[in-house]
Design a protein around this motif. Structure first.
Motif, PDB file in Angstrom:
ATOM      1  N   GLU A 213       0.850  -1.359  -0.088  1.00 33.01           N
ATOM      2  CA  GLU A 213       0.152  -0.014   0.072  1.00 33.01           C
ATOM      3  C   GLU A 213       0.923   1.217   0.004  1.00 33.01           C
ATOM      4  N   ARG A 214       1.999   1.298   0.673  1.00 30.11           N
ATOM      5  CA  ARG A 214       2.908   2.383   0.957  1.00 30.11           C
ATOM      6  C   ARG A 214       3.541   2.861  -0.594  1.00 30.11           C
ATOM      7  N   GLU A 219       3.744   6.043  -5.358  1.00 32.15           N
ATOM      8  CA  GLU A 219       3.756   6.328  -6.933  1.00 32.15           C
ATOM      9  C   GLU A 219       2.622   7.346  -7.156  1.00 32.15           C
ATOM     10  N   LYS A 220       1.432   7.229  -6.441  1.00 33.72           N
ATOM     11  CA  LYS A 220       0.401   8.324  -6.737  1.00 33.72           C
ATOM     12  C   LYS A 220       0.840   9.654  -6.306  1.00 33.72           C
ATOM     13  N   ALA A 221       1.386   9.914  -5.146  1.00 29.55           N
ATOM     14  CA  ALA A 221       1.821  11.048  -4.587  1.00 29.55           C
ATOM     15  C   ALA A 221       3.087  11.594  -5.447  1.00 29.55           C
ATOM     16  N   SER A 222       3.877  10.978  -6.087  1.00 30.46           N
ATOM     17  CA  SER A 222       4.914  11.472  -6.628  1.00 30.46           C
ATOM     18  C   SER A 222       4.499  12.125  -7.778  1.00 30.46           C
ATOM     19  N   GLU A 223       3.375  11.772  -8.387  1.00 23.38           N
ATOM     20  CA  GLU A 223       2.925  12.435  -9.637  1.00 23.38           C
ATOM     21  C   GLU A 223       2.254  13.927  -9.290  1.00 23.38           C
ATOM     22  N   SER A 224       2.288  14.197  -7.914  1.00 26.63           N
ATOM     23  CA  SER A 224       1.450  15.498  -7.560  1.00 26.63           C
ATOM     24  C   SER A 224       2.420  16.589  -7.878  1.00 26.63           C
ATOM     25  N   GLY A 225       3.647  16.220  -7.958  1.00 25.55           N
ATOM     26  CA  GLY A 225       4.622  17.368  -8.382  1.00 25.55           C
ATOM     27  C   GLY A 225       5.011  18.278  -6.744  1.00 25.55           C
ATOM     28  N   ILE A 230       6.211  16.939   1.723  1.00 28.85           N
ATOM     29  CA  ILE A 230       4.558  16.877   1.563  1.00 28.85           C
ATOM     30  C   ILE A 230       4.357  15.743   0.930  1.00 28.85           C
ATOM     31  N   ILE A 231       5.054  14.884   0.015  1.00 30.54           N
ATOM     32  CA  ILE A 231       4.751  13.809  -0.474  1.00 30.54           C
ATOM     33  C   ILE A 231       4.913  12.731   0.665  1.00 30.54           C
ATOM     34  N   GLU A 232       5.742  12.707   1.397  1.00 33.12           N
ATOM     35  CA  GLU A 232       6.160  11.805   2.627  1.00 33.12           C
ATOM     36  C   GLU A 232       4.854  11.949   3.439  1.00 33.12           C
ATOM     37  N   LYS A 233       4.146  12.964   3.665  1.00 29.23           N
ATOM     38  CA  LYS A 233       3.098  12.822   4.656  1.00 29.23           C
ATOM     39  C   LYS A 233       1.946  12.336   4.152  1.00 29.23           C
ATOM     40  N   MET A 234       1.891  12.685   2.640  1.00 27.66           N
ATOM     41  CA  MET A 234       0.829  12.107   2.129  1.00 27.66           C
ATOM     42  C   MET A 234       0.678  10.900   1.738  1.00 27.66           C
ATOM     43  N   VAL A 235       1.903  10.191   1.866  1.00 25.31           N
ATOM     44  CA  VAL A 235       1.964   8.682   1.934  1.00 25.31           C
ATOM     45  C   VAL A 235       1.628   8.004   2.886  1.00 25.31           C
ATOM     46  N   ASP A 236       2.266   8.841   4.202  1.00 32.06           N
ATOM     47  CA  ASP A 236       2.085   8.334   5.534  1.00 32.06           C
ATOM     48  C   ASP A 236       0.541   8.581   5.934  1.00 32.06           C
ATOM     49  N   ALA A 238      -1.947   8.113   3.744  1.00 31.84           N
ATOM     50  CA  ALA A 238      -2.519   7.099   2.767  1.00 31.84           C
ATOM     51  C   ALA A 238      -2.547   5.826   3.517  1.00 31.84           C
ATOM     52  N   VAL A 239      -1.409   5.539   4.093  1.00 32.70           N
ATOM     53  CA  VAL A 239      -1.241   4.196   4.619  1.00 32.70           C
ATOM     54  C   VAL A 239      -2.006   4.110   5.873  1.00 32.70           C
ATOM     55  N   LYS A 240      -1.907   5.385   6.785  1.00 32.18           N
ATOM     56  CA  LYS A 240      -2.520   5.222   8.100  1.00 32.18           C
ATOM     57  C   LYS A 240      -4.283   4.948   7.889  1.00 32.18           C
ATOM     58  N   LYS A 241      -4.703   5.648   6.765  1.00 31.85           N
ATOM     59  CA  LYS A 241      -6.188   5.440   6.440  1.00 31.85           C
ATOM     60  C   LYS A 241      -6.076   3.999   6.037  1.00 31.85           C
ATOM     61  N   PHE A 242      -5.387   3.306   5.205  1.00 28.99           N
ATOM     62  CA  PHE A 242      -5.680   2.125   4.603  1.00 28.99           C
ATOM     63  C   PHE A 242      -5.892   1.058   6.103  1.00 28.99           C
ATOM     64  N   ALA A 243      -4.788   1.341   7.025  1.00 33.49           N
ATOM     65  CA  ALA A 243      -4.624   0.557   8.201  1.00 33.49           C
ATOM     66  C   ALA A 243      -5.950   0.664   8.908  1.00 33.49           C
TER      67      ALA A 243
END
Length: 309
Positions: A213-214, A219-225, A230-236, A238-243
């Motif tokens: 999931e991470r 990969e999704k966040a990397s396309e945000s530019g 900020i990308i790291e926080k977005m990924v964290d 997303a994973v927290k939401k999935f969990a």
């Protein structure tokens, strides 16, 4: 480059819900790897985030048995749904499930256990295959137990008492009476059947699943530019939401869609005046994780007759 067949595109489309051309592109990008293609679609936002497939991919029955403060679920597979309606098959699953209350999760031990006929479970299964004329497999068993309290069973799509396509056990440890634990356990079991949690709490989630999931979120966040931090926080996030969405205790209760399951249990405990702990659960869905082999009936008939199709 692997050849991308129409069948592969169709399979991915059914699995992901994405469009035909997107599925074809995903398979091309991943050299025909079905799982990688599904992840590629999710990363591109072209398929909804999904849990494990809940599609039934094999037939048979899930059996449940409860005795006192322990319960067990057993899955026995067959080739067709017709066999699940067979009285011989149902009686076999029922008795094997009862024996599993003692043998527990060990399928080999269950196969070696003696049935009322004097045969072992494995011998009876072999005899059933010969009698019914269809392959059958004793696939898995899972036992739960509490020191005090209750284990509550629930069968969804029941074919007979204690037998069906989805079997759930809820193990509640408490001094509260059955008048409190049984209705609570039944509601929790219905939630589990519908919500398909992957673990009791977030600490129990498979680390490989979280890593996957991470990777998708990254990969999704990397396309945000956006900047790296900020990308790291977005990924964290997303994973927290999935969990949160996949751990039973933090899921929103399906009965009202807004209360965490942990709060539902806490309220029941407060109302009863006794602590209630959800110690464990089992959710067996018939055929989950098994790929059903597609057969070509015309080819089978031709082969049997010694002809070429």
């Amino acid at each position: 480059m692997a050849e991308i067949t129409a069948a592969a595109v169709k399979e991915l489309r059914e699995k992901s819900g994405a469009g035909m051309m997107d599925c074809k592109k995903a398979l091309s990008e991943t050299n025909g790897d079905m799982e990688a293609a599904a992840d590629w679609l999710r990363a591109k936002g072209l398929a909804a985030a999904a849990k494990k497939s809940s599609r039934t991919a094999a037939e048979g029955l899930v059996g449940l048995a409860v005795a006192g403060t322990k319960g067990v679920a057993v899955e026995v597979n067959s080739q067709t749904d017709f066999v699940a309606k067979n009285e011989i098959f149902q009686n076999f699953v029922r008795e094997a499930t009862s024996l599993a209350l003692e043998t527990g999760d060990d399928v080999a031990a269950l196969k070696a256990a003696k049935m009322e006929s004097g045969q072992t479970v494995d011998e009876a299964l072999t005899a059933n295959i010969a009698t019914i004329g269809e392959n059958q497999v004793l696939r898995r068993a899972k036992k739960v137990e509490v020191a005090k309290g209750a284990v509550i069973p629930y069968v969804h799509n029941a074919a007979a008492p204690g037998l069906g396509k989805i079997g759930v056990l809820v193990a509640l440890e408490s001094e509260a009476g059955v008048d409190v634990l049984e209705p609570l356990g039944k509601q929790l079991a219905m939630h589990i059947a519908a919500a398909f949690p992957l673990a009791l709490d977030e600490s129990g989630l498979d680390q490989d699943v979280l890593a996957r999931e991470r990777a998708i979120a990254a990969e999704k966040a990397s396309e945000s530019g956006k900047p790296a931090e900020i990308i790291e926080k977005m990924v964290d996030g997303a994973v927290k939401k999935f969990a949160k969405e996949n751990a039973l205790l933090s899921q929103l209760f399906v009965m009202d869609g807004k209360t965490p399951v942990s709060d539902v249990i806490a309220k029941a405990a407060k109302d009863s005046g006794s602590a209630i702990v959800l110690k464990d659960y089992v959710r067996f869905q018939l055929g989950e994780g098994i790929e059903k082999e597609e057969s070509d009936f015309a080819a089978e008939v031709a082969a049997t007759a010694g002809l070429t199709k």
